[in-house]
Design an enzyme around this catalytic site. Structure first.
Site, PDB file in Angstrom:
ATOM      1  N   ASP A 100     -34.868 -78.617  55.723  1.00 32.73           N
ATOM      2  CA  ASP A 100     -34.348 -79.855  56.324  1.00 32.73           C
ATOM      3  C   ASP A 100     -34.175 -81.037  55.357  1.00 32.73           C
ATOM      4  O   ASP A 100     -35.067 -81.312  54.560  1.00 32.73           O
ATOM      5  CB  ASP A 100     -35.319 -80.401  57.378  1.00 32.73           C
ATOM      6  CG  ASP A 100     -35.844 -79.358  58.319  1.00 32.73           C
ATOM      7  OD1 ASP A 100     -35.453 -78.203  58.214  1.00 32.73           O
ATOM      8  OD2 ASP A 100     -36.668 -79.725  59.171  1.00 32.73           O
TER       9      ASP A 100
ATOM     10  N   TRP B 190     -37.047 -73.435  46.995  1.00 29.56           N
ATOM     11  CA  TRP B 190     -36.519 -73.396  48.376  1.00 29.56           C
ATOM     12  C   TRP B 190     -36.369 -74.799  48.949  1.00 29.56           C
ATOM     13  O   TRP B 190     -37.247 -75.645  48.768  1.00 29.56           O
ATOM     14  CB  TRP B 190     -37.523 -72.619  49.232  1.00 29.56           C
ATOM     15  CG  TRP B 190     -37.380 -72.843  50.715  1.00 29.56           C
ATOM     16  CD1 TRP B 190     -37.874 -73.894  51.435  1.00 29.56           C
ATOM     17  CD2 TRP B 190     -36.705 -71.995  51.648  1.00 29.56           C
ATOM     18  NE1 TRP B 190     -37.549 -73.754  52.765  1.00 29.56           N
ATOM     19  CE2 TRP B 190     -36.836 -72.595  52.927  1.00 29.56           C
ATOM     20  CE3 TRP B 190     -36.008 -70.784  51.541  1.00 29.56           C
ATOM     21  CZ2 TRP B 190     -36.297 -72.026  54.074  1.00 29.56           C
ATOM     22  CZ3 TRP B 190     -35.472 -70.226  52.700  1.00 29.56           C
ATOM     23  CH2 TRP B 190     -35.616 -70.837  53.948  1.00 29.56           C
TER      24      TRP B 190
END
Ligand code: FRU
Length: 496
Positions: free
Chosen positions: A37, A34
């Site tokens: 930002d 995953w």
């Protein structure tokens, strides 16, 4: 094994096991796991560095590490070893977002350590600011005196559980950190700290605050100059929808104005949403040696269904194309970095074609492409495109001249990823207000398997979204409600 080695080892052992079906071809993704930002986006020793919020062990958010990659041209990235793992008492539950700065040949990272002693008690979370340094831009050592800014350094109006995402910058001999904070009134504010050694920081004040007018917590602040304008970027959580604006759960906002960081004064001249699409969050910028201010963001939104996670593909998340920022007429324009043009191949070109109703053109199709076009509306009110078209699938976009809106519709794009909590009219549709120029519309559209980025009128407005069509859905159809003239149409395959 220590946490950093464990993450590096895990990636090496498992990266070949991910499902390739939805992988993008020319946007940054992690090798496995995953991402959210972008972090520490910087230009160091003649190369671009991109770090990112990273959980290698699953396609869902977990204990945050900092992934790392570098590039010579912002498009083709080389993976580097994971840079930070949550392995200290001051970052035990995550190395959260932050930024990078080069000083005398060393690369420094300033990031937030997240400590969450009890997941059921978010009020007990504590967020602290830390520094790590590297001589070679690859191996990082955390400062011995971390945290360099503790919650005891907060002013009394700031909550200790929402204090994160430092932007570190230099002015003369001083360093400043702008840190996202939540005021005791529940809304976002930007705190400023000053230091001359990155270790000892003094609180200066509040640069800007929401006062509950612009969402709640302001995440991931950025501050930079373009010409004479001081640009602030924030990612506020839960901004209330204003018509066609701020339709996502969380939004990204730019503020233009004039500010002084030392005195914490800022006078605003413009505020707007950065991107009008479904999936754009937590942007960060860098300034390179050519003076370009370049922004990159996460192509995703929190609290959404992500097919690569639901279908166990072993990865989730990608970054936008890096975009150069300019300020024109008190608006922030975004232009894909010039370097993307190096990777254009197989040009298919048409010019001066007029049509009415519907048009398909030979070789104008594809899933990893750029389209560049200029359209004269003549007498028409609507002109649009259906891309990623296949059996019962299509991603629709059009300009409505009467309403002066560009519309993006993913209701038939493919896998249904709609947000069950969203208002009915914005479940699948986004609209941005923009004008034709001399009755003309200019579009640059980048399609990369599951991402669509639409740059309208030379980047005055941008719409970024994900879609999940089948691999066979690749056709394109143009449509209009009257005669229009396609002045120019260029299509390239983008191949890295
Ligand atoms: C923004 C954010 C940041 C935080 C990070 C955690 O998307 O919530 O505020 O540092 O993600 O992964």
């Amino acid at each position: 094994m220590d946490k950093l080695s464990k993450a590096r080892e895990y990636i090496k052992e498992n990266k070949n096991k991910i499902n390739q079906e939805y992988r993008l071809k020319y946007h940054f993704m992690s090798e496995i796991g995953w991402i959210n930002d972008p972090n520490g986006f910087s230009y160091y020793n003649g190369e671009y560095h991109l770090f990112y919020q990273y959980y290698p062990y699953g396609s869902y958010w977990g204990s945050m590490h900092w992934g790392h990659a570098k590039s010579k041209d912002l498009i083709k990235w080389d993976y580097l070893p994971v840079a930070l793992a949550p392995d200290m008492n001051y970052d035990a539950d995550g190395c959260f977002s932050g930024t990078a700065i080069e000083i005398d040949g060393k690369l420094y990272l300033m990031y937030t350590g997240n400590i969450s002693p009890n997941p059921d008690k978010p009020e007990n979370i504590r967020q602290l600011q830390n520094i790590a340094v590297s001589d070679d831009g690859i191996e990082f050592t955390k400062f011995i005196n971390n945290p360099v800014i503790d919650t005891k350094d907060l002013p009394s109006n700031a909550l200790p559980q929402d204090f994160r995402d430092p932007k570190v910058l230099r002015k003369g001999d001083s360093f400043y950190a702008i840190i996202a904070s939540r005021n005791t009134d529940g809304s976002g504010q930007l705190l400023v700290y000053k230091s001359n050694n990155l270790s000892d920081w003094t609180y200066l004040g509040v640069l800007l605050k929401s006062e509950n007018k612009l969402g709640e917590m302001w995440e991931c602040p950025d501050l930079f100059k373009i010409g004479d304008t001081d640009v602030v970027i924030i990612s506020p959580q839960y901004i209330k929808r204003q018509g066609d604006k701020y339709c996502n759960t969380h939004s990204c906002v730019y503020i233009l104005g004039k500010g002084d960081i030392e005195t914490c004064n800022y006078t605003t001249s413009a505020i707007d949403e950065i991107d009008g699409g479904f999936d754009f969050y937590a942007p960060q910028t860098l300034q390179d040696d050519n003076g370009r201010q370049i922004m990159i963001a996460w192509i995703q939104m929190w609290e959404r269904r992500i097919p690569t996670n639901e279908e166990n593909h072993g990865w989730a998340g990608a970054m936008t194309l890096p975009r150069e920022l300019r300020v024109i007429n008190n608006k922030l324009y975004q232009i894909p970095v010039e370097e993307i043009k190096k990777y254009r191949t197989n040009l298919v070109k048409y010019s001066d074609i007029s049509f009415e109703n519907s048009l398909s053109l030979k070789e104008i199709e594809g899933q990893n492409i750029e389209l560049d076009m200029k359209i004269d509306f003549l007498e028409a009110n609507i002109f649009g495109l259906k891309i990623l078209k296949g059996e019962q699938q299509e991603t629709i976009m059009y300009y409505d001249k009467e309403k002066a809106k560009f519309v993006f519709d993913r209701s038939k794009s493919g896998v249904d990823i709609s947000d069950s909590k969203a208002d009915e009219d914005i479940k699948y549709v986004r609209k941005v207000g923009i004008n034709l120029i001399e009755n003309k519309l200019k579009l640059r559209i980048f399609v990369d398997r599951i991402s669509v980025e639409i740059f309208i009128q030379d980047g005055e407005k941008v719409i970024t979204s994900t879609v999940y069509p089948k691999s066979a859905s690749r056709n394109i159809e143009f449509f209009s409600d009257g005669e229009v003239l396609i002045n120019e149409l260029n299509k390239w395959k983008i191949v890295l």
